[in-house]
Design a protein around this motif. Structure first.
Motif, PDB file in Angstrom:
ATOM      1  N   GLY A  72     -21.920 -12.197  47.723  1.00  0.00           N
ATOM      2  CA  GLY A  72     -21.249 -10.917  47.866  1.00  0.00           C
ATOM      3  C   GLY A  72     -21.053 -10.651  49.347  1.00  0.00           C
ATOM      4  N   ARG A  73     -20.119  -9.782  49.665  1.00  0.00           N
ATOM      5  CA  ARG A  73     -19.876  -9.456  51.077  1.00  0.00           C
ATOM      6  C   ARG A  73     -21.132  -8.863  51.705  1.00  0.00           C
ATOM      7  NH1 ARG A  73     -15.070 -11.040  52.215  1.00  0.00           N
ATOM      8  NH2 ARG A  73     -13.367 -10.768  50.747  1.00  0.00           N
ATOM      9  N   GLY A  74     -21.429  -9.308  52.911  1.00  0.00           N
ATOM     10  CA  GLY A  74     -22.566  -8.789  53.649  1.00  0.00           C
ATOM     11  C   GLY A  74     -23.913  -9.357  53.252  1.00  0.00           C
ATOM     12  N   VAL A  75     -23.937 -10.451  52.494  1.00  0.00           N
ATOM     13  CA  VAL A  75     -25.221 -11.038  52.105  1.00  0.00           C
ATOM     14  C   VAL A  75     -25.974 -11.505  53.357  1.00  0.00           C
ATOM     15  CG1 VAL A  75     -24.298 -13.381  51.731  1.00  0.00           C
ATOM     16  CG2 VAL A  75     -26.370 -12.667  50.548  1.00  0.00           C
ATOM     17  N   ALA A 133     -12.539 -18.038  49.551  1.00  0.00           N
ATOM     18  CA  ALA A 133     -12.538 -16.606  49.855  1.00  0.00           C
ATOM     19  C   ALA A 133     -13.831 -16.134  50.513  1.00  0.00           C
ATOM     20  CB  ALA A 133     -12.292 -15.798  48.576  1.00  0.00           C
ATOM     21  N   ARG A 134     -14.895 -16.915  50.426  1.00  0.00           N
ATOM     22  CA  ARG A 134     -16.178 -16.539  51.036  1.00  0.00           C
ATOM     23  C   ARG A 134     -16.588 -17.483  52.171  1.00  0.00           C
ATOM     24  NH1 ARG A 134     -15.254 -12.346  48.743  1.00  0.00           N
ATOM     25  NH2 ARG A 134     -16.602 -11.309  47.215  1.00  0.00           N
ATOM     26  N   ALA A 135     -15.718 -18.381  52.580  1.00  0.00           N
ATOM     27  CA  ALA A 135     -16.062 -19.386  53.586  1.00  0.00           C
ATOM     28  C   ALA A 135     -16.381 -18.793  54.960  1.00  0.00           C
ATOM     29  CB  ALA A 135     -14.933 -20.408  53.715  1.00  0.00           C
ATOM     30  N   ALA A 136     -15.873 -17.616  55.260  1.00  0.00           N
ATOM     31  CA  ALA A 136     -16.140 -16.988  56.553  1.00  0.00           C
ATOM     32  C   ALA A 136     -17.265 -15.950  56.474  1.00  0.00           C
ATOM     33  CB  ALA A 136     -14.862 -16.333  57.090  1.00  0.00           C
ATOM     34  N   GLY A 184     -23.302 -14.554  56.269  1.00  0.00           N
ATOM     35  CA  GLY A 184     -24.557 -14.981  55.648  1.00  0.00           C
ATOM     36  C   GLY A 184     -24.526 -16.439  55.233  1.00  0.00           C
ATOM     37  N   LEU A 185     -23.380 -16.923  54.765  1.00  0.00           N
ATOM     38  CA  LEU A 185     -23.258 -18.335  54.385  1.00  0.00           C
ATOM     39  C   LEU A 185     -23.159 -19.221  55.615  1.00  0.00           C
ATOM     40  CD1 LEU A 185     -20.855 -18.209  51.303  1.00  0.00           C
ATOM     41  CD2 LEU A 185     -23.351 -18.213  51.369  1.00  0.00           C
ATOM     42  N   LEU A 186     -22.373 -18.793  56.605  1.00  0.00           N
ATOM     43  CA  LEU A 186     -22.258 -19.568  57.844  1.00  0.00           C
ATOM     44  C   LEU A 186     -23.616 -19.675  58.537  1.00  0.00           C
ATOM     45  CD1 LEU A 186     -18.911 -18.074  59.185  1.00  0.00           C
ATOM     46  CD2 LEU A 186     -19.276 -20.393  58.322  1.00  0.00           C
ATOM     47  N   GLY A 187     -24.349 -18.567  58.549  1.00  0.00           N
ATOM     48  CA  GLY A 187     -25.676 -18.579  59.166  1.00  0.00           C
ATOM     49  C   GLY A 187     -26.652 -19.471  58.435  1.00  0.00           C
ATOM     50  N   ALA A 188     -26.594 -19.483  57.107  1.00  0.00           N
ATOM     51  CA  ALA A 188     -27.480 -20.354  56.333  1.00  0.00           C
ATOM     52  C   ALA A 188     -27.154 -21.818  56.607  1.00  0.00           C
ATOM     53  CB  ALA A 188     -27.352 -20.047  54.840  1.00  0.00           C
ATOM     54  N   ALA A 189     -25.871 -22.167  56.647  1.00  0.00           N
ATOM     55  CA  ALA A 189     -25.489 -23.543  56.949  1.00  0.00           C
ATOM     56  C   ALA A 189     -25.945 -23.938  58.354  1.00  0.00           C
ATOM     57  CB  ALA A 189     -23.973 -23.712  56.813  1.00  0.00           C
ATOM     58  N   ARG A 190     -25.802 -23.017  59.289  1.00  0.00           N
ATOM     59  CA  ARG A 190     -26.232 -23.286  60.670  1.00  0.00           C
ATOM     60  C   ARG A 190     -27.731 -23.527  60.721  1.00  0.00           C
ATOM     61  NH1 ARG A 190     -24.464 -18.879  62.711  1.00  0.00           N
ATOM     62  NH2 ARG A 190     -22.403 -19.712  63.151  1.00  0.00           N
ATOM     63  N   ARG A 191     -28.503 -22.681  60.044  1.00  0.00           N
ATOM     64  CA  ARG A 191     -29.964 -22.835  60.040  1.00  0.00           C
ATOM     65  C   ARG A 191     -30.392 -24.162  59.412  1.00  0.00           C
ATOM     66  NH1 ARG A 191     -33.184 -17.903  59.251  1.00  0.00           N
ATOM     67  NH2 ARG A 191     -32.347 -16.385  60.709  1.00  0.00           N
ATOM     68  N   LEU A 192     -29.676 -24.576  58.369  1.00  0.00           N
ATOM     69  CA  LEU A 192     -30.009 -25.834  57.699  1.00  0.00           C
ATOM     70  C   LEU A 192     -29.466 -27.045  58.441  1.00  0.00           C
ATOM     71  CD1 LEU A 192     -29.294 -24.795  54.005  1.00  0.00           C
ATOM     72  CD2 LEU A 192     -31.533 -25.118  55.063  1.00  0.00           C
ATOM     73  N   GLY A 193     -28.495 -26.825  59.331  1.00  0.00           N
ATOM     74  CA  GLY A 193     -27.876 -27.932  60.051  1.00  0.00           C
ATOM     75  C   GLY A 193     -26.987 -28.782  59.153  1.00  0.00           C
ATOM     76  N   VAL A 253     -18.533 -20.002  40.908  1.00  0.00           N
ATOM     77  CA  VAL A 253     -18.536 -20.399  42.313  1.00  0.00           C
ATOM     78  C   VAL A 253     -19.682 -21.376  42.533  1.00  0.00           C
ATOM     79  CG1 VAL A 253     -18.808 -19.664  44.714  1.00  0.00           C
ATOM     80  CG2 VAL A 253     -17.426 -18.296  43.143  1.00  0.00           C
ATOM     81  N   ALA A 254     -20.916 -20.944  42.313  1.00  0.00           N
ATOM     82  CA  ALA A 254     -22.080 -21.775  42.641  1.00  0.00           C
ATOM     83  C   ALA A 254     -22.071 -23.116  41.906  1.00  0.00           C
ATOM     84  CB  ALA A 254     -23.368 -21.007  42.353  1.00  0.00           C
TER      85      ALA A 254
END
Length: 197
Positions: A19-22, A52-55, A58-67, A99-100
Motif C-alpha cells: 500500500g502507499r506509504g508502507v 504501479a508500486r515500483a517507485a 518502502g519497497l525501494l528501501g527494502a531492496a536497498r537494505r537487502l542489496g 501482486v505478491a
C-alpha cells in the motif's frame, strides 16, 4: 517445499505487494518472518512487484537494505499468472488480482513454484500495508530443475530491474539468515545513520 541439493541454500524471489506509504521496516519484518517459516537457510535474491508500486519508497528501501534488485511487471502480465489466492481488492487497486504471488512466480522464471503463498504484514495498531510470497525454481530430489510448474510462463517476462546498491552489503561469514533479510549478524556491529521509516 521441494528438496534441494545437500548444503545448497535456496535462492528465492520475494513478490511484494504494498500500500502507499508502507514503511521499510514493515516490509523487512514480513519478509524475515516468511523466510523463517519456509526455509531459514534460504536467501532472497530479488524483490518483485507491480509496475504501479515500483517507485514506492518502502519497497525501494527494502531492496536497498537487502542489496537485491527490485523487479517490476505490468499489471496485465501479472494478471495472466494463475495463483491460488487472487484478490478483488488488489485488482481494484492496481489492475491485477495478484501482486505478491504472481510477481514472485514471474521473477523466479519459467518452471518456478510458489514456496510460500501470500502473507500479510502484521503491524501493531494499524492495518497491514504489505503482502509477500516466495517462489523459487522447482527442484527434484536429484537437484535438477523441473519445468512447466504452476504459474510461471515459458516466454521471457517484460520486467524492469531497479538495481539497488547497499551501503552495508552482507559480509562473508556473517549469519546467513540476518544477511538474507537485511539485518546485522548477531555478533556484528553496525555503524552509520539510522534510516527513518
Amino acid at each position: 517445499m521441494s528438496r534441494r541439493a545437500a548444503g545448497e541454500p535456496a535462492a528465492l524471489v520475494a513478490g511484494v505487494g504494498a500500500g502507499r506509504g508502507v514503511p521499510v521496516g514493515e516490509v523487512l519484518e514480513l519478509l524475515g518472518a516468511t523466510l523463517a517459516a519456509v526455509d531459514p537457510a534460504a536467501r532472497i535474491v530479488a524483490l518483485a512487484t507491480v509496475a504501479a508500486r515500483a517507485a514506492e519508497p518502502g519497497l525501494l528501501g527494502a531492496a536497498r537494505r537487502l542489496g537485491v534488485p527490485l523487479r517490476s511487471f505490468p499489471a496485465a502480465q501479472l494478471a495472466a499468472v494463475r495463483v491460488p489466492a487472487p484478490s478483488a481488492a488488489a485488482a481494484a487497486a492496481v489492475g491485477t488480482p495478484s501482486v505478491a504471488e504472481a510477481a514472485a512466480l514471474l521473477a523466479a522464471g519459467p518452471g518456478a513454484e510458489l514456496l510460500a503463498g501470500k502473507r500479510k504484514s502484521a503491524p501493531r495498531g494499524r492495518p497491514a500495508r504489505a503482502t509477500c510470497a516466495l517462489a523459487g525454481p522447482a527442484v527434484t530430489d536429484q537437484g535438477g530443475v523441473t519445468a512447466g510448474r504452476e504459474g510461471a510462463v515459458e516466454a521471457p517476462a517484460q520486467a524492469a530491474d531497479i538495481v539497488m546498491t547497499s551501503s552495508n552489503p552482507p559480509r562473508r561469514g556473517t549469519d546467513r539468515r540476518s544477511a538474507a533479510v537485511g539485518g546485522p549478524a548477531p555478533d556484528s556491529t553496525t555503524t552509520g545513520t539510522k534510516e527513518t521509516q
